[in-house]
Design a protein around this motif. Structure first.
Motif, PDB file in Angstrom:
ATOM      1  N   VAL A  49      40.376  27.339  -6.225  1.00 19.51           N
ATOM      2  CA  VAL A  49      39.484  27.387  -5.819  1.00 19.51           C
ATOM      3  C   VAL A  49      38.748  26.030  -5.728  1.00 19.51           C
ATOM      4  N   LEU A  50      37.868  25.808  -4.260  1.00 17.43           N
ATOM      5  CA  LEU A  50      36.826  24.518  -4.306  1.00 17.43           C
ATOM      6  C   LEU A  50      35.464  25.660  -4.727  1.00 17.43           C
ATOM      7  N   GLY A  51      34.427  24.559  -4.928  1.00 15.86           N
ATOM      8  CA  GLY A  51      33.315  24.688  -4.182  1.00 15.86           C
ATOM      9  C   GLY A  51      31.993  23.316  -4.250  1.00 15.86           C
ATOM     10  N   LYS A  52      31.145  24.311  -3.170  1.00 15.35           N
ATOM     11  CA  LYS A  52      30.504  22.724  -2.876  1.00 15.35           C
ATOM     12  C   LYS A  52      28.605  23.173  -3.878  1.00 15.35           C
ATOM     13  N   ALA A  53      27.993  22.388  -4.358  1.00 15.30           N
ATOM     14  CA  ALA A  53      26.659  22.952  -4.953  1.00 15.30           C
ATOM     15  C   ALA A  53      25.843  22.112  -3.854  1.00 15.30           C
ATOM     16  N   VAL A  54      24.502  22.599  -3.608  1.00 10.21           N
ATOM     17  CA  VAL A  54      23.545  21.542  -3.475  1.00 10.21           C
ATOM     18  C   VAL A  54      22.307  21.382  -4.457  1.00 10.21           C
ATOM     19  N   LEU A  55      22.260  20.497  -5.201  1.00 10.16           N
ATOM     20  CA  LEU A  55      21.409  19.830  -5.450  1.00 10.16           C
ATOM     21  C   LEU A  55      19.652  19.885  -5.593  1.00 10.16           C
ATOM     22  N   TYR A  56      18.692  20.285  -5.763  1.00 13.85           N
ATOM     23  CA  TYR A  56      17.482  20.143  -5.214  1.00 13.85           C
ATOM     24  C   TYR A  56      16.643  19.281  -6.279  1.00 13.85           C
ATOM     25  N   SER A  57      15.962  18.676  -5.628  1.00 10.06           N
ATOM     26  CA  SER A  57      14.851  18.281  -6.408  1.00 10.06           C
ATOM     27  C   SER A  57      13.611  19.419  -7.059  1.00 10.06           C
ATOM     28  N   ASP A  58      13.275  19.275  -8.617  1.00  9.70           N
ATOM     29  CA  ASP A  58      12.472  19.561  -9.246  1.00  9.70           C
ATOM     30  C   ASP A  58      10.734  18.968  -9.167  1.00  9.70           C
ATOM     31  N   ARG A  59      11.067  17.357  -8.438  1.00 10.73           N
ATOM     32  CA  ARG A  59       9.552  16.676  -8.594  1.00 10.73           C
ATOM     33  C   ARG A  59       9.706  15.877  -7.983  1.00 10.73           C
ATOM     34  N   ARG A  60       8.499  14.615  -7.256  1.00  8.06           N
ATOM     35  CA  ARG A  60       9.101  14.092  -6.819  1.00  8.06           C
ATOM     36  C   ARG A  60       9.424  12.560  -7.251  1.00  8.06           C
ATOM     37  N   PHE A  61      10.105  11.792  -6.733  1.00 11.96           N
ATOM     38  CA  PHE A  61      10.974  10.936  -6.808  1.00 11.96           C
ATOM     39  C   PHE A  61      11.514   9.791  -6.543  1.00 11.96           C
ATOM     40  N   THR A  62      11.901   8.669  -6.745  1.00 12.94           N
ATOM     41  CA  THR A  62      12.360   7.638  -5.561  1.00 12.94           C
ATOM     42  C   THR A  62      13.991   7.492  -5.888  1.00 12.94           C
ATOM     43  N   ILE A  63      14.675   7.595  -4.866  1.00  9.16           N
ATOM     44  CA  ILE A  63      15.577   7.479  -5.443  1.00  9.16           C
ATOM     45  C   ILE A  63      16.037   5.482  -6.452  1.00  9.16           C
ATOM     46  N   ALA A  64      16.811   5.178  -7.312  1.00  9.68           N
ATOM     47  CA  ALA A  64      16.195   3.960  -7.699  1.00  9.68           C
ATOM     48  C   ALA A  64      17.706   2.849  -7.499  1.00  9.68           C
ATOM     49  N   ALA A  65      17.311   1.814  -7.258  1.00 12.79           N
ATOM     50  CA  ALA A  65      18.167   0.371  -6.661  1.00 12.79           C
ATOM     51  C   ALA A  65      19.482   0.918  -7.447  1.00 12.79           C
ATOM     52  N   GLY A  66      20.602   0.765  -6.890  1.00 17.05           N
ATOM     53  CA  GLY A  66      22.166   0.354  -7.915  1.00 17.05           C
ATOM     54  C   GLY A  66      21.877   1.504  -8.631  1.00 17.05           C
ATOM     55  N   GLN A  67      21.300   2.775  -7.766  1.00 17.63           N
ATOM     56  CA  GLN A  67      22.180   3.999  -8.738  1.00 17.63           C
ATOM     57  C   GLN A  67      23.330   3.876  -8.977  1.00 17.63           C
TER      58      GLN A  67
END
Length: 395
Positions: A314-332
């Motif tokens: 069984v395979l699955g995918k889940a879309v994670l939503y944000s609960d706040r405003r933030f910026t994706i950090a460099a080098g994540q």
């Protein structure tokens, strides 16, 4: 972009997000050229990518750079038949054309056609005869996608933004949200039934907005009688609406195992890659062959898909939503070059310095499990781990 794709036939992919379609296209031996709203980092790593800021009206300007290249569309564009008709004037369109598309997306026409073959669809009403706002109905936009704008029709919904756009009402049915996937041939012969997935809708652990689609788990096995009805629906709807290629039917499975179809998505669906990876299929190749039969000769040259189904079926995918405003950090520390031929742990990866607001998608998490429950548990654990990592990021 993957160098080995340079000699592969090109295909233009358009949709709100095209990463899943692009990975499927690569598995099917195509060179994807992608036009969407996000231009995710892992998409840019494998394909020529165009972020369309004027969505969707800016699409033709980009597509005109690639005359005669076939176009395949994904999510949200099922609500733009006029735009697709314009695209079809200048490109081969590998998808349902404007007329049948508008017809099958009309909930009243869909309900009428299903009634002809005694298939129950939840009752629908138009704004001229609204039901009582007693919580037993849903308010839905006519141009909805992925659950956008859906709300329970009660007294609090009187100020809902959906009332300011074309909308309708559909009676609520409690149960498991599911989706069936098909491939319809152009000659109106029997459709090919691909499989069924369970949909994740408004999952709180993923911070998804209410009624928002936020993932799929599959393949899902139903009793023989239910599967027979689903196959029958696929055939009937493909014949009635002249569908061709990939299309999905969303439905509710209630506590009595009754099936209640709610809408048709006449395109590559969000659950397609789950069925493709779990069953070792080349769905975009099979879809493209419905529009260009000469492509069938390429099947023997396609590489096998690395499916984890033997250990975890069984395979699955889940879309994670944000609960706040933030910026994706460099080098994540995300791998932006996952193998297109197998299941990536993280997909739809945002680019560095991208600003993500509350209620917006962050990324997609993928897991394999022994059962539906096991797979969902692993997805929730992956989501919790990702949220812990992101909480360390500055707001």
């Amino acid at each position: 972009m993957i160098d080995s794709l340079n000699d592969s036939p090109p295909v233009l992919l358009v949709g709100a997000s095209t990463r899943a379609m692009a990975f499927s296209a690569i598995r099917s031996g195509f060179r994807p050229i992608c036009c969407d709203r996000f231009a995710d980092a892992d998409l840019q790593a494998v394909a020529e990518t165009h972020r369309v800021t004027e969505w969707p009206d800016g699409l033709p300007k980009v597509l005109d750079r690639y005359p005669d290249v076939p176009v395949m569309y994904g999510g949200a564009l099922e609500n733009a038949p006029e735009l697709l008709e314009r695209i079809a004037d200048s490109h081969p369109l590998w998808g349902v054309h404007a007329g049948p598309l508008a017809a099958v997306r009309d909930p009243f026409r869909l309900a009428s056609e299903l009634t002809r073959v005694r298939v129950n669809m939840p009752e629908v009403r138009d704004p001229s005869s609204p039901p009582e706002p007693d919580g037993t109905w849903l308010l839905k936009p006519l141009a909805g996608s992925c659950g956008r704008g859906i709300t329970i029709w009660n007294d609090q919904a009187a100020s809902a933004a959906t009332l300011d756009e074309p909308h309708y009402f559909q009676r609520r049915v409690d149960g498991a949200a599911c989706s069936a996937l098909f491939i319809a041939p152009p000659d109106r012969s029997d459709v090919r039934f691909v499989g069924i997935t369970r949909q994740l809708i408004g999952t709180s652990q993923l911070h998804a907005p209410p009624f928002a689609w936020c993932g799929s788990i599959g393949p899902m096995v139903l009793p023989v009688g239910n599967e027979h009805l689903i196959r029958r629906m696929g055939n009937f709807l493909s014949w009635s609406f002249e569908l061709c290629g990939l299309f999905g039917i969303d439905f509710i499975l209630d506590s009595q195992d009754n099936i209640w179809p709610t809408e048709v998505n006449p395109r590559y669906t969000g659950s397609a890659e789950i069925l493709e990876l779990s069953c070792g299929l080349h769905l975009i190749h099979d879809h493209a062959c419905q529009f260009d039969p000469d492509l069938a000769a390429r099947r023997e040259s396609l590489l096998p898909i690395e499916s984890p189904a033997d250990q975890n079926p069984v395979l699955g995918k889940a879309v994670l939503y944000s609960d706040r405003r933030f910026t994706i950090a460099a080098g994540q520390s995300w791998d932006c070059s996952p193998p297109a031929m197998s299941l990536p742990a993280i997909a739809d990866i945002p680019t560095e310095q991208q600003v993500i607001g509350p209620g917006e998608p962050i990324c997609t998490l993928m897991q394999a499990g022994q059962t539906q429950a096991d797979c969902e548990s692993r997805l929730q654990a992956a989501a919790a781990a990702m949220q812990d990592e992101l909480r360390a990021s500055p707001p």
